[in-house]
Design a protein around this motif. Structure first.
Motif, PDB file in Angstrom:
ATOM      1  N   ARG A   7       0.888  -1.339  -0.066  1.00  0.00           N
ATOM      2  CA  ARG A   7      -0.003   0.016   0.148  1.00  0.00           C
ATOM      3  C   ARG A   7       0.729   1.423   0.098  1.00  0.00           C
ATOM      4  NH1 ARG A   7      -3.374  -2.150   4.489  1.00  0.00           N
ATOM      5  NH2 ARG A   7      -4.688  -3.728   3.598  1.00  0.00           N
ATOM      6  N   ILE A   8       2.146   1.410   0.816  1.00  0.00           N
ATOM      7  CA  ILE A   8       2.609   2.307   0.993  1.00  0.00           C
ATOM      8  C   ILE A   8       3.669   2.533  -0.363  1.00  0.00           C
ATOM      9  CG2 ILE A   8       4.984   3.141   1.957  1.00  0.00           C
ATOM     10  CD1 ILE A   8       3.614   2.011   4.542  1.00  0.00           C
ATOM     11  N   GLU A   9       4.198   1.306  -0.926  1.00  0.00           N
ATOM     12  CA  GLU A   9       4.874   1.740  -2.213  1.00  0.00           C
ATOM     13  C   GLU A   9       4.499   0.480  -3.276  1.00  0.00           C
ATOM     14  OE1 GLU A   9       9.688   1.310  -3.822  1.00  0.00           O
ATOM     15  OE2 GLU A   9       9.062   1.615  -1.435  1.00  0.00           O
ATOM     16  N   PRO A  10       3.230   0.698  -3.885  1.00  0.00           N
ATOM     17  CA  PRO A  10       2.899  -0.340  -4.833  1.00  0.00           C
ATOM     18  C   PRO A  10       3.757  -0.722  -6.058  1.00  0.00           C
ATOM     19  CG  PRO A  10       1.704   1.723  -5.210  1.00  0.00           C
ATOM     20  CD  PRO A  10       2.787   1.915  -3.848  1.00  0.00           C
ATOM     21  N   GLY A  11       4.771   0.099  -6.353  1.00  0.00           N
ATOM     22  CA  GLY A  11       5.568  -0.193  -7.504  1.00  0.00           C
ATOM     23  C   GLY A  11       6.692  -1.209  -6.948  1.00  0.00           C
ATOM     24  N   SER A  12       6.921  -1.778  -5.881  1.00  0.00           N
ATOM     25  CA  SER A  12       7.884  -2.488  -5.479  1.00  0.00           C
ATOM     26  C   SER A  12       7.732  -4.133  -5.992  1.00  0.00           C
ATOM     27  CB  SER A  12       8.255  -2.326  -3.805  1.00  0.00           C
ATOM     28  OG  SER A  12       9.151  -3.216  -3.220  1.00  0.00           O
ATOM     29  N   PHE A  13       8.415  -4.393  -7.020  1.00  0.00           N
ATOM     30  CA  PHE A  13       8.277  -5.986  -7.415  1.00  0.00           C
ATOM     31  C   PHE A  13       9.066  -6.747  -6.082  1.00  0.00           C
ATOM     32  CE2 PHE A  13      12.804  -5.072  -8.711  1.00  0.00           C
ATOM     33  CZ  PHE A  13      13.266  -6.346  -8.450  1.00  0.00           C
ATOM     34  N   GLN A  14       9.742  -6.262  -5.494  1.00  0.00           N
ATOM     35  CA  GLN A  14      10.518  -7.012  -4.332  1.00  0.00           C
ATOM     36  C   GLN A  14       9.430  -7.614  -3.331  1.00  0.00           C
ATOM     37  OE1 GLN A  14      11.807  -4.111  -5.231  1.00  0.00           O
ATOM     38  NE2 GLN A  14      14.129  -4.234  -5.710  1.00  0.00           N
ATOM     39  N   ILE A  40       6.401  -9.398 -11.944  1.00  0.00           N
ATOM     40  CA  ILE A  40       6.756  -9.372 -13.288  1.00  0.00           C
ATOM     41  C   ILE A  40       6.230  -8.448 -14.061  1.00  0.00           C
ATOM     42  CG2 ILE A  40       6.761 -10.926 -15.361  1.00  0.00           C
ATOM     43  CD1 ILE A  40       7.196 -13.379 -13.439  1.00  0.00           C
ATOM     44  N   ARG A  41       5.081  -7.914 -13.945  1.00  0.00           N
ATOM     45  CA  ARG A  41       4.307  -6.838 -14.765  1.00  0.00           C
ATOM     46  C   ARG A  41       5.144  -5.552 -14.139  1.00  0.00           C
ATOM     47  NH1 ARG A  41      -0.316  -9.560 -13.649  1.00  0.00           N
ATOM     48  NH2 ARG A  41      -0.825  -8.211 -12.020  1.00  0.00           N
ATOM     49  N   ILE A  42       5.416  -5.399 -13.061  1.00  0.00           N
ATOM     50  CA  ILE A  42       6.165  -4.332 -12.573  1.00  0.00           C
ATOM     51  C   ILE A  42       7.769  -4.129 -13.077  1.00  0.00           C
ATOM     52  CG2 ILE A  42       7.272  -3.053 -10.725  1.00  0.00           C
ATOM     53  CD1 ILE A  42       4.741  -4.116  -8.897  1.00  0.00           C
ATOM     54  N   ALA A  43       8.285  -5.294 -12.913  1.00  0.00           N
ATOM     55  CA  ALA A  43       9.636  -5.668 -13.524  1.00  0.00           C
ATOM     56  C   ALA A  43       9.655  -6.675 -14.463  1.00  0.00           C
ATOM     57  CB  ALA A  43      10.700  -5.439 -12.065  1.00  0.00           C
ATOM     58  N   PRO A  44       9.421  -6.437 -15.709  1.00  0.00           N
ATOM     59  CA  PRO A  44       9.451  -7.451 -16.695  1.00  0.00           C
ATOM     60  C   PRO A  44      11.062  -8.388 -16.563  1.00  0.00           C
ATOM     61  CG  PRO A  44       8.571  -5.851 -17.773  1.00  0.00           C
ATOM     62  CD  PRO A  44       9.000  -5.263 -16.234  1.00  0.00           C
ATOM     63  N   GLU A  45      12.092  -7.468 -16.398  1.00  0.00           N
ATOM     64  CA  GLU A  45      13.423  -8.172 -16.373  1.00  0.00           C
ATOM     65  C   GLU A  45      13.444  -9.117 -15.204  1.00  0.00           C
ATOM     66  OE1 GLU A  45      13.674  -4.327 -13.865  1.00  0.00           O
ATOM     67  OE2 GLU A  45      12.594  -5.089 -15.763  1.00  0.00           O
ATOM     68  N   PHE A  46      12.591  -9.107 -14.070  1.00  0.00           N
ATOM     69  CA  PHE A  46      12.640  -9.945 -13.012  1.00  0.00           C
ATOM     70  C   PHE A  46      12.016 -11.490 -13.263  1.00  0.00           C
ATOM     71  CE2 PHE A  46      10.563 -11.389  -8.884  1.00  0.00           C
ATOM     72  CZ  PHE A  46      11.820 -11.512  -8.252  1.00  0.00           C
ATOM     73  N   VAL A  52      11.825 -16.781  -9.344  1.00  0.00           N
ATOM     74  CA  VAL A  52      10.429 -16.632 -10.080  1.00  0.00           C
ATOM     75  C   VAL A  52      10.263 -17.455 -11.149  1.00  0.00           C
ATOM     76  CG1 VAL A  52       8.956 -15.076 -11.171  1.00  0.00           C
ATOM     77  CG2 VAL A  52      10.377 -14.165  -9.641  1.00  0.00           C
ATOM     78  N   ALA A  53      10.904 -17.840 -11.881  1.00  0.00           N
ATOM     79  CA  ALA A  53      10.815 -18.743 -12.923  1.00  0.00           C
ATOM     80  C   ALA A  53      10.561 -20.325 -12.500  1.00  0.00           C
ATOM     81  CB  ALA A  53      12.082 -18.611 -13.852  1.00  0.00           C
ATOM     82  N   GLN A  54      11.362 -20.547 -11.399  1.00  0.00           N
ATOM     83  CA  GLN A  54      11.177 -21.753 -10.917  1.00  0.00           C
ATOM     84  C   GLN A  54       9.733 -21.792  -9.788  1.00  0.00           C
ATOM     85  OE1 GLN A  54      14.007 -22.705  -7.747  1.00  0.00           O
ATOM     86  NE2 GLN A  54      13.441 -24.859  -7.807  1.00  0.00           N
TER      87      GLN A  54
END
Length: 85
Positions: A7-14, A40-46, A52-54
């Protein structure tokens, strides 16, 4: 908690990833997959990261197994991830 952090930082993929890990440990697979997908939507390179893949692969295999079991037996599947093929 992770939900408050989101809620505080919705753009944090971590944070989405970390909450996904927690959901996996709690066997809340649908929510875990949703959080991994959001990360993944936030950081596609992730998406290429091993973790994540596993986990994404595990969840997809698990979902397929559950669907096959449901179709064969007509009853709810066993949710023990140790049986994932």
């Amino acid at each position: 908690d992770y939900t408050t952090a989101i809620r505080i930082e919705p753009g944090s993929f971590q944070t989405y990833n970390n909450r996904g890990v927690l959901y996996m440990r709690m066997k809340r697979y649908e929510q875990a997959l949703a959080d991994y997908d959001h990360a993944i939507r936030i950081a596609p390179e992730f998406a290429g990261s091993g973790e994540v893949a596993q986990l994404g692969s595990l969840l997809r295999r698990f979902a397929k197994q559950m669907l096959r079991q449901l179709v064969r037996s007509g009853s709810p599947p066993d949710l023990d991830v140790g049986h994932v093929g």
